[in-house]
Write a protein that holds these residues in place. Structure first.
Motif, mmCIF file in Angstrom:
data_model
loop_
_atom_site.group_PDB
_atom_site.id
_atom_site.type_symbol
_atom_site.label_atom_id
_atom_site.label_comp_id
_atom_site.label_asym_id
_atom_site.label_seq_id
_atom_site.Cartn_x
_atom_site.Cartn_y
_atom_site.Cartn_z
ATOM 1 N N MET A 1 30.465 44.712 42.924
ATOM 2 C CA MET A 1 30.596 44.645 41.479
ATOM 3 C C MET A 1 29.619 43.635 40.877
ATOM 4 O O MET A 1 29.046 43.869 39.818
ATOM 5 C CB MET A 1 32.022 44.258 41.111
ATOM 6 C CG MET A 1 32.276 44.063 39.632
ATOM 7 S SD MET A 1 33.975 43.626 39.352
ATOM 8 C CE MET A 1 34.122 42.152 40.363
ATOM 9 N N ARG A 2 29.447 42.485 41.565
ATOM 10 C CA ARG A 2 28.603 41.446 40.992
ATOM 11 C C ARG A 2 27.118 41.825 40.974
ATOM 12 O O ARG A 2 26.419 41.498 40.004
ATOM 13 C CB ARG A 2 28.793 40.142 41.760
ATOM 14 C CG ARG A 2 30.171 39.529 41.590
ATOM 15 C CD ARG A 2 30.255 38.186 42.312
ATOM 16 N NE ARG A 2 31.567 37.582 42.183
ATOM 17 C CZ ARG A 2 32.572 37.754 43.026
ATOM 18 N NH1 ARG A 2 32.401 38.558 44.068
ATOM 19 N NH2 ARG A 2 33.731 37.159 42.853
ATOM 20 N N ILE A 5 25.815 43.802 37.801
ATOM 21 C CA ILE A 5 25.894 43.007 36.575
ATOM 22 C C ILE A 5 24.832 41.915 36.584
ATOM 23 O O ILE A 5 24.118 41.697 35.596
ATOM 24 C CB ILE A 5 27.302 42.415 36.423
ATOM 25 C CG1 ILE A 5 28.334 43.543 36.301
ATOM 26 C CG2 ILE A 5 27.369 41.493 35.230
ATOM 27 C CD1 ILE A 5 29.771 43.061 36.249
ATOM 28 N N HIS A 308 31.236 40.718 32.325
ATOM 29 C CA HIS A 308 31.957 39.716 33.112
ATOM 30 C C HIS A 308 33.414 39.647 32.685
ATOM 31 O O HIS A 308 34.333 39.638 33.534
ATOM 32 C CB HIS A 308 31.293 38.349 32.941
ATOM 33 C CG HIS A 308 32.045 37.234 33.596
ATOM 34 N ND1 HIS A 308 32.069 37.048 34.965
ATOM 35 C CD2 HIS A 308 32.836 36.239 33.068
ATOM 36 C CE1 HIS A 308 32.820 35.999 35.257
ATOM 37 N NE2 HIS A 308 33.286 35.485 34.122
ATOM 38 N N VAL A 311 35.067 43.596 32.808
ATOM 39 C CA VAL A 311 35.082 44.354 34.061
ATOM 40 C C VAL A 311 35.291 43.429 35.257
ATOM 41 O O VAL A 311 36.226 43.594 36.045
ATOM 42 C CB VAL A 311 33.766 45.157 34.228
ATOM 43 C CG1 VAL A 311 33.791 45.940 35.539
ATOM 44 C CG2 VAL A 311 33.568 46.101 33.066
ATOM 45 N N GLN A 312 34.428 42.435 35.403
ATOM 46 C CA GLN A 312 34.435 41.642 36.630
ATOM 47 C C GLN A 312 35.734 40.844 36.796
ATOM 48 O O GLN A 312 36.406 40.951 37.839
ATOM 49 C CB GLN A 312 33.228 40.700 36.639
ATOM 50 C CG GLN A 312 33.121 39.872 37.916
ATOM 51 C CD GLN A 312 31.836 39.071 37.960
ATOM 52 O OE1 GLN A 312 30.821 39.491 37.445
ATOM 53 N NE2 GLN A 312 31.885 37.913 38.583
ATOM 54 N N ARG A 313 36.095 40.033 35.810
ATOM 55 C CA ARG A 313 37.292 39.202 35.939
ATOM 56 C C ARG A 313 38.570 40.043 36.040
ATOM 57 O O ARG A 313 39.426 39.785 36.910
ATOM 58 C CB ARG A 313 37.382 38.232 34.766
ATOM 59 C CG ARG A 313 36.339 37.124 34.842
ATOM 60 C CD ARG A 313 36.490 36.129 33.717
ATOM 61 N NE ARG A 313 37.782 35.454 33.774
ATOM 62 C CZ ARG A 313 38.162 34.520 32.895
ATOM 63 N NH1 ARG A 313 37.351 34.188 31.890
ATOM 64 N NH2 ARG A 313 39.340 33.950 33.007
ATOM 65 N N LEU A 316 38.764 41.494 39.554
ATOM 66 C CA LEU A 316 39.093 40.499 40.569
ATOM 67 C C LEU A 316 40.589 40.153 40.529
ATOM 68 O O LEU A 316 41.239 39.996 41.576
ATOM 69 C CB LEU A 316 38.254 39.238 40.355
ATOM 70 C CG LEU A 316 36.762 39.366 40.694
ATOM 71 C CD1 LEU A 316 36.023 38.089 40.345
ATOM 72 C CD2 LEU A 316 36.573 39.696 42.167
ATOM 73 N N LEU A 673 26.205 50.415 38.160
ATOM 74 C CA LEU A 673 27.571 49.954 37.918
ATOM 75 C C LEU A 673 28.535 51.140 37.820
ATOM 76 O O LEU A 673 29.670 51.075 38.323
ATOM 77 C CB LEU A 673 27.614 49.128 36.634
ATOM 78 C CG LEU A 673 28.955 48.494 36.270
ATOM 79 C CD1 LEU A 673 29.313 47.394 37.259
ATOM 80 C CD2 LEU A 673 28.922 47.942 34.849
ATOM 81 N N VAL A 677 31.306 51.111 40.715
ATOM 82 C CA VAL A 677 32.520 50.501 40.176
ATOM 83 C C VAL A 677 33.307 51.488 39.312
ATOM 84 O O VAL A 677 34.482 51.775 39.581
ATOM 85 C CB VAL A 677 32.182 49.224 39.366
ATOM 86 C CG1 VAL A 677 33.460 48.647 38.741
ATOM 87 C CG2 VAL A 677 31.529 48.190 40.256
ATOM 88 N N ASP A 706 34.159 47.132 49.075
ATOM 89 C CA ASP A 706 34.016 46.185 47.981
ATOM 90 C C ASP A 706 35.383 45.982 47.353
ATOM 91 O O ASP A 706 36.421 46.300 47.962
ATOM 92 C CB ASP A 706 32.996 46.682 46.953
ATOM 93 C CG ASP A 706 33.302 48.078 46.439
ATOM 94 O OD1 ASP A 706 34.421 48.570 46.689
ATOM 95 O OD2 ASP A 706 32.429 48.694 45.787
ATOM 96 N N GLU A 707 35.417 45.442 46.137
ATOM 97 C CA GLU A 707 36.685 45.156 45.491
ATOM 98 C C GLU A 707 37.516 46.414 45.288
ATOM 99 O O GLU A 707 38.747 46.419 45.500
ATOM 100 C CB GLU A 707 36.443 44.471 44.137
ATOM 101 C CG GLU A 707 35.802 43.101 44.231
ATOM 102 C CD GLU A 707 34.280 43.171 44.228
ATOM 103 O OE1 GLU A 707 33.750 44.272 44.502
ATOM 104 O OE2 GLU A 707 33.627 42.149 43.965
#
Length: 748
Positions: A1-2, A5, A308, A311-313, A316, A673, A677, A706-707
């Motif tokens: 994911m990171r 981005i 971030h 999507v990212q936070r 996670l 992405l 993701v 991945d996540e």
């Protein structure tokens, strides 16, 4: 994911930096670099014409001497036969190369005092010399004349090396420097020696006195000397500024392009110069670059922060929540079981919110607080819409850069001196083609003049020798009075027009087919009292590849030779025989260059807007006089303005490139992405909702490491725990052994 981005932010910042670097490198000086480059190329093209003239004179003299039968032992008679009324010859002489003794002279005295003829004649071909006679610079051309006595001994292979030298004559001819022709109104051209002294000069139209800058010849000679001999070097110079104009100059060595040639060693330099208006443009591309780069940097940071936090936070946190639930469902440790009593936070929106709500339902099902739960089929926008919105934000910056900002006006972007220089270079290209065709006609006329009175076998030998000596011919043949071919050497003729023309000149002998057939022709005169010649007209079909090889020149673009009906006969690029020009604007330009019936017309130029941007185009008649003037042919040249160093065009080109790079980076990273993701999240959201709705049969296979893959693995463990509990409930047994109060509470 990171990675996608981070790559999006970093690459957009790189594009912003490249925008600053690229546009900051566009300099608007008093004289655009394109003007200097064009003047350099004009000097190089003119030097090529001078070089070709010298090479042709030298090779013609050597060829004349080689075919001379030398049946007479009188040097005076031989000298007259070797130089039959050539107008360019100032003086001629026959020497004994072994002793240097003068045997015969003609015309003005040949200035031989400046060099050692005896020493030079012992080393193969003698190159032309540059000498001074009466304060005037002249060129000396040399050729060896082999005597018939030597030929007889050669057949018997019984002569010695010493007699070989004694049985040769050395023909020396003095001529003036080649006549200079310059193109473009106001341009001055000069031939310099190695010291910078002006040997010959000419001007076109009304040349400004400032164009003949007195310091330019010495500067050009120094630059040529520094570049070395025989390197075909060329360059440009800036002269003095007078009022609102400045002198620009180009220089080029007159040397051979393919190693040692007839012009090597002469030290000649060709200098062209003219005055151009000083540019007063105030375009500030550096400020625009900073503004555009700042906007793109803002866009990149905005997208980075949005992705971030949206999507990212949330992903996670969802990853941690799914792991907590899977451990609580599969492990008996108190710390693991405690995770089932903490609600699953629902973060973000779209797929992550759907997965979070389904996980919370699964948590309650694991605790026995609720049963399967159905989720509504109607859903709001997901993360795919977020990716599209991000791409639209990037496009809001990129699209104006590509289509709107810094657009060069086709009518004003190209400076007038650049357009005039392109027209001059097109005229030079036409002159090169004219020189080649005229020389082919002259050579063929010389051959035709020697054919009358010869037997058929002798004529065949002459034609074969001519074909071997003149590489531009693909076929030589004689026509009878009925138009049939009576004698031929070389390849099969391409002609389809069956006629016996009068006089001589250049013509085309076909109007269709894969290869245009261009031919030189000359009459074969009958000799009174002798048998009639085998043919009445000698034709030499010229290999179109020889013409194609003349056309390409640096920064001239695509060049075509068209006939009187605007059909292509030769080109520097790929083409089909007799096709039309590739653009209707070029056809209109050619027709505008055509004069009244019976006249050659005049050259013209224009800036045309094409699908790829502005194009600098010009058309010039092939010749104003000579055997090719009545053909009505034209030479057309088209060069994209993007290939020229014009500030406005460079700014447009680099602005468009920055926009394309930004759009490509945005599309690539957001597409990345979406693939790694967003699309897996959409699939997981569907599966987890089915699982929460009671589907215990569908196995959840993690695809990515991945996540999202970790969330899928956790969901599979939850599915297995729920399926085991359902089976145990149906059989009346607990789902697993109870350990501690938390486990007892879970079982209850």
């Amino acid at each position: 994911m990171r990675p996608p981005i981070a790559s999006l932010v970093v690459l957009l910042l790189v594009v912003a930096a490249l925008t600053v670097i690229g546009l900051d490198g566009v300099h608007v000086g008093q004289v655009p670099q394109a003007v200097l480059s064009d003047e350099q190329q004009i000097a190089a093209d003119t030097a090529l014409s001078v070089r070709t003239t010298i090479d042709v004179e030298a090779s013609t003299l050597r060829r004349t001497a080689a075919v001379y039968p030398a049946t007479s032992t009188s040097a005076t008679t031989a000298l007259k036969a070797l130089t039959p009324g050539r107008k360019t010859i100032l003086g001629s002489a026959l020497l004994d190369p072994h002793t240097g003794r003068l045997l015969a002279t003609g015309g003005k005295p040949v200035p031989l005092a400046g060099g050692d003829v005896k020493a030079a004649s012992g080393h193969g071909r003698i190159r032309p010399w540059l000498v001074t006679s009466g304060g005037v610079r002249q060129l000396l051309y040399f050729a060896r004349v082999v005597l018939s006595a030597q030929q007889e001994d050669a057949n018997q292979d019984q002569y010695q090396a010493s007699s070989r030298t004694e049985r040769q004559w050395l023909l020396v001819v003095s001529e003036a420097l080649p006549a200079l022709r310059t193109y473009g109104d106001g341009r001055v051209a000069a031939v310099l020696d190695a010291s910078g002294a002006v040997l010959a000069t000419t001007a076109r139209g009304t040349a400004s006195p400032a164009a003949a800058d007195s310091g330019l010849p010495a500067a050009a000679a120094r630059a040529a000397t520094a570049s070395g001999r025989g390197a075909d070097a060329a360059g440009s110079l800036l002269g003095t500024t007078t009022g609102s104009v400045r002198t620009v100059a180009g220089w080029a060595q007159v040397a051979s392009t393919t190693g040692p040639g007839d012009t090597d060693g002469l030290g000649l330099v060709l200098l062209t110069s003219r005055t151009v208006p000083v540019t007063t443009s105030t375009a500030d591309y550096a400020r625009f670059a900073l503004e555009a780069a700042g906007a793109l940097a803002g866009v990149s940071l905005l997208l980075g922060l949005a992705l971030h936090f949206l999507v990212q936070r949330p992903l996670l946190r969802l990853y941690l929540s799914a792991g907590r639930l899977s451990r609580g469902a599969t492990e008996d440790e108190p710390t693991a079981l405690e995770g089932l009593y903490r609600p699953v936070p629902v973060h973000g929106y779209g797929e992550l919110a759907r997965i979070g709500r389904a996980l919370e339902s699964l948590r309650r099902q694991l605790l026995g607080q609720s049963g399967p739960e159905e989720f509504p089929a109607r859903r709001g926008p997901g993360y795919r819409a977020l990716a599209v919105a991000g791409l639209l934000v990037v496009a809001c910056w990129a699209v104006p850069m590509i289509f709107l900002l810094n657009r060069a006006d086709a009518t004003t972007a190209v400076p007038a001196p650049v357009l005039a220089a392109h027209q001059a270079r097109t005229e030079l290209a036409a002159n090169r083609i004219r020189q080649s065709l005229d020389q082919s006609y002259t050579d063929l006329s010389d051959v035709a003049a020697g054919l009358p009175g010869l037997s058929r076998a002798a004529q065949t030998r002459v034609l074969r020798h001519t074909l071997a000596d003149h590489k531009q011919y693909r076929s030589l043949y004689l026509l009878g009075r009925s138009g049939g071919i009576t004698l031929r050497v070389g390849e099969v003729p391409l002609r389809t027009l069956l006629h016996v023309p009068d006089g001589g000149g250049i013509t085309t002998v076909n109007t269709s087919g894969r290869i245009p057939a261009i031919a030189a022709y000359a009459q074969v005169r009958a000799v009174r009292g002798k048998a009639p010649a085998a043919g009445v007209v000698l034709f030499g079909e010229i290999d179109v590849k020889a013409l194609n090889s003349i056309l390409p020149r640096p920064k001239l673009g695509s060049v075509w030779v068209t006939d009187g009906h605007d059909r292509v006969l030769a080109a520097s690029v790929g083409y089909r025989a007799f096709q039309s020009l590739p653009d209707s604007g070029l056809t209109r330009l050619v027709r505008a260059a055509q004069g009244a019936p019976g006249t050659a017309g005049t050259s013209n130029s224009a800036v045309l807007r094409t699908s790829s941007g502005p194009s600098v185009d010009a058309a010039a008649p092939l010749a104003q006089s000579g055997p090719t003037a009545r053909l009505g042919w034209h030479v057309v040249a088209a060069e994209p303005a993007a290939a020229l160093q014009i500030p406005a065009v460079q700014a447009e080109q680099r602005t468009m490139l920055a926009g394309l790079l930004g759009l490509a980076v945005g599309a690539a990273c957001l597409g990345w992405l979406h693939v790694v993701v967003i699309r897996p999240l959409r699939a997981v959201a569907v599966l987890v909702e089915r699982l929460a709705a009671g589907d215990r049969r569908t196995v959840l296979h993690p695809v990515n490491h991945d996540e999202v893959g970790s969330v899928t693995r956790s969901l599979e463990l939850i599915r297995q725990a729920l399926a085991e509990r359902d089976r145990a409930a149906r059989s009346g047994h607990a789902t697993r052994p109870s350990r501690g109060p938390r486990a007892t509470t879970l079982q209850r």
